[in-house]
Motif scaffolding. Sequence first.
Motif, PDB file in Angstrom:
ATOM      1  N   SER A 146       0.844  -1.189   0.000  1.00 43.77           N
ATOM      2  CA  SER A 146       0.000   0.000   0.000  1.00 43.77           C
ATOM      3  C   SER A 146       0.879   1.238   0.000  1.00 43.77           C
ATOM      4  O   SER A 146       2.090   1.177   0.226  1.00 43.77           O
TER       5      SER A 146
ATOM      6  N   TRP B 197       4.955   1.818   1.252  1.00 45.90           N
ATOM      7  CA  TRP B 197       6.117   2.307   0.494  1.00 45.90           C
ATOM      8  C   TRP B 197       6.620   3.623   1.068  1.00 45.90           C
ATOM      9  O   TRP B 197       7.826   3.912   1.014  1.00 45.90           O
TER      10      TRP B 197
ATOM     11  N   SER C 190       9.460  -1.263  -3.714  1.00 41.22           N
ATOM     12  CA  SER C 190       8.189  -1.203  -2.988  1.00 41.22           C
ATOM     13  C   SER C 190       7.288  -0.092  -3.512  1.00 41.22           C
ATOM     14  O   SER C 190       6.073  -0.101  -3.269  1.00 41.22           O
TER      15      SER C 190
ATOM     16  N   THR D 234       3.295  -0.095  -6.507  1.00 44.77           N
ATOM     17  CA  THR D 234       2.116  -0.583  -5.802  1.00 44.77           C
ATOM     18  C   THR D 234       1.064  -1.096  -6.778  1.00 44.77           C
ATOM     19  O   THR D 234       1.081  -0.766  -7.971  1.00 44.77           O
TER      20      THR D 234
END
Length: 314
Positions: free
Chosen positions: A2, A6, A184, A187
Amino acid sequence: MSMTQWNKQARKVLKGAKISNDFFNIQAFEDSNFPIKIPLEYAQLIDKNNPNDPLLKQVMPQASMDRIGFSQAPLNDEENSPIAGLIHKYTNRVLLITSQVCAIHCQYCFRQNFNYTEHDAMSNWSEIEQYIQADKKVNEVILSGGDPLSLSDDKLENLIKNIENIKHINTIRVHTRSAVVMPSRITSELANLLKLTRLKVVMVFHINHSQELSAEFIQQINKLKDLTLLNQAVLLKGVNDHADTLKNLSLDLFKVGILPYYLHMLDHVSGAERYFVEDEVALKLHQQLKSELSGYLVPKLVRDEGKSSKSWLL
């Protein structure tokens, strides 16, 4: 991941010489004009036992060297900015400075001295929209920075929707280093908003060495498989100035669905002199790539001289 997750990763970063030296257990980092900034996700890919690690060399400042032709602003971007936050060098496309933030500070970054305060596309959208609406020759908008993926998914979605409203725009290009050094950031929300836009989306990564293709990055980019994925690398002395290194990069990129696009000659920004590769060496390396790789895996060897098109080295 989500957005909240991140964002947490984005705060896990090495800043300054002391923290960096402590992390790598060395005394080689020194603070300089361009602040040290290394995301933990990237730092963990670096071999602490190798002082010549190609990733380490990209983020470690060193003293400037005397070399003719290097300057604070080698591409004169601000001279090609008719509207604050927009750069228009090429007839059919414009580039937006969407953010002054990038997840990493690469020490060869050509915009390390750029005046971001006066060039913010997000706060100057009304004028930018009018400019693009008035020029029907423009059919592509490039999101750059900093790094556009330093923006939240919500802000990116709003910007893309605004661009969608300009009917003669059919392509949006996202230039990102952050997605590589901090995977990351890719998303599910980001992937969905890029998939759902009416615009053709081209994602251009900045990857200089196969070592940067982490397992997490490879996993995360599966979310982007419906997009056109390209890579642009910079030819850097001591990092990737060997034929085998460049060959392996092209092959490894293709394995994960990314096509090599550009191999840039170094932009001559002050402080990056040690990365300089002579034209003669670059041409020899490129010729080796052409002899050992299929044509679609050979990136174009180019130099940006601030003109109306990039110069090909042939």
